[in-house]
Write an enzyme that holds these catalytic residues in place. Sequence first.
Site, short mmCIF file in Angstrom:
data_model
loop_
_atom_site.label_atom_id
_atom_site.label_comp_id
_atom_site.label_asym_id
_atom_site.label_seq_id
_atom_site.Cartn_x
_atom_site.Cartn_y
_atom_site.Cartn_z
CE LYS A 68 -4.05 -1.76 2.18
NZ LYS A 68 -5.06 -2.02 3.09
CG ASP A 104 -7.67 0.06 3.74
OD1 ASP A 104 -9.06 -0.32 3.19
OD2 ASP A 104 -6.74 0.01 3.59
#
Length: 273
Positions: A68, A104
């Site tokens: 990420k 997220d």
Amino acid sequence: MSEFLKTALIGHPVSHSKSPLIHNYWIKKYGLSGEYGAFDIRPENLEEGLSRLAREGYSGFNLTLPHKERALAICDEADATARAVGAVNTIAVRDKKLYGMNTDVFGFTEHIEEGRAGFDFTAGPAVLLGAGGAAKAVLQGLIQQKAPEIWILNRTREKAEEMAFGRPNAYVFDWNKREDILSDANILVNATSLGLEGKEKLEIDLKNLNPGALVNDIVYVPLYTELLKQAQARGNPVVTGIGMLLHQARPAFRSWFGVMPDVDADLLRLVQK
Ligand code: ATR
């Protein structure tokens, strides 16, 4: 017939992920034309792998561990949330360019909203355990929801300090103070991997916890962790971690397929199998 869209999860490893289940469920449910696959790509091959798949016609990707943060540097552009978190979990390919997002953050706030409608993030301090990738997204969610103060505790204190740097409302405490600072908490979030099946336990006694505090665990295997069970036994409201997984997937799916999907009962059953 609409164009067949290829999308995929990229991680190392990827086999444990529930994302293919979720996205393929939605492709079918909404009668769309496409697929969501999974590729195990080693960190050193990420850049090459992303551009190869984009050249092969892929429309979008999810990124999972350990990619990420690196993905943010690789993307041609990234939205403000991804830049604020320092990590990308979703990429849309537009005009052969990689556009990075971080859904997220939405996943975290949306599933609290869904689990506890009307929960007021501004009512008091948030206690955040952890300083890894997941904790960074939770921190950004707490900031966006205007938590007045965010108290961060992490085993490795320097990582918490790095994460809090430049955030005016974030304060760092020693990991061993985690039981002492709970009496004013409005929300307690476990964003460490402790309590995950097969990992170590999260050692914490909630005896000092504000009786009205919401307790959320981002660990969702088991669904009701020891932390959540302890909180429930005291009468505190709890929200499980499964919603963050499901809700982060929604804006990702929308960015590729143009449909904002729902989390319905069948999907919930599917991911909890
Ligand atoms: P993720 O991206 O899923 O958050 P991560 O970056 O590996 O995963 O972060 C794991 C988190 O769990 C970290 O906050 C980690 O603490 P450290 O920064 O000190 O490593 C925390 N963690 C993992 N094992 C732990 C343990 N035994 N005790 C306390 N914290 C632990």
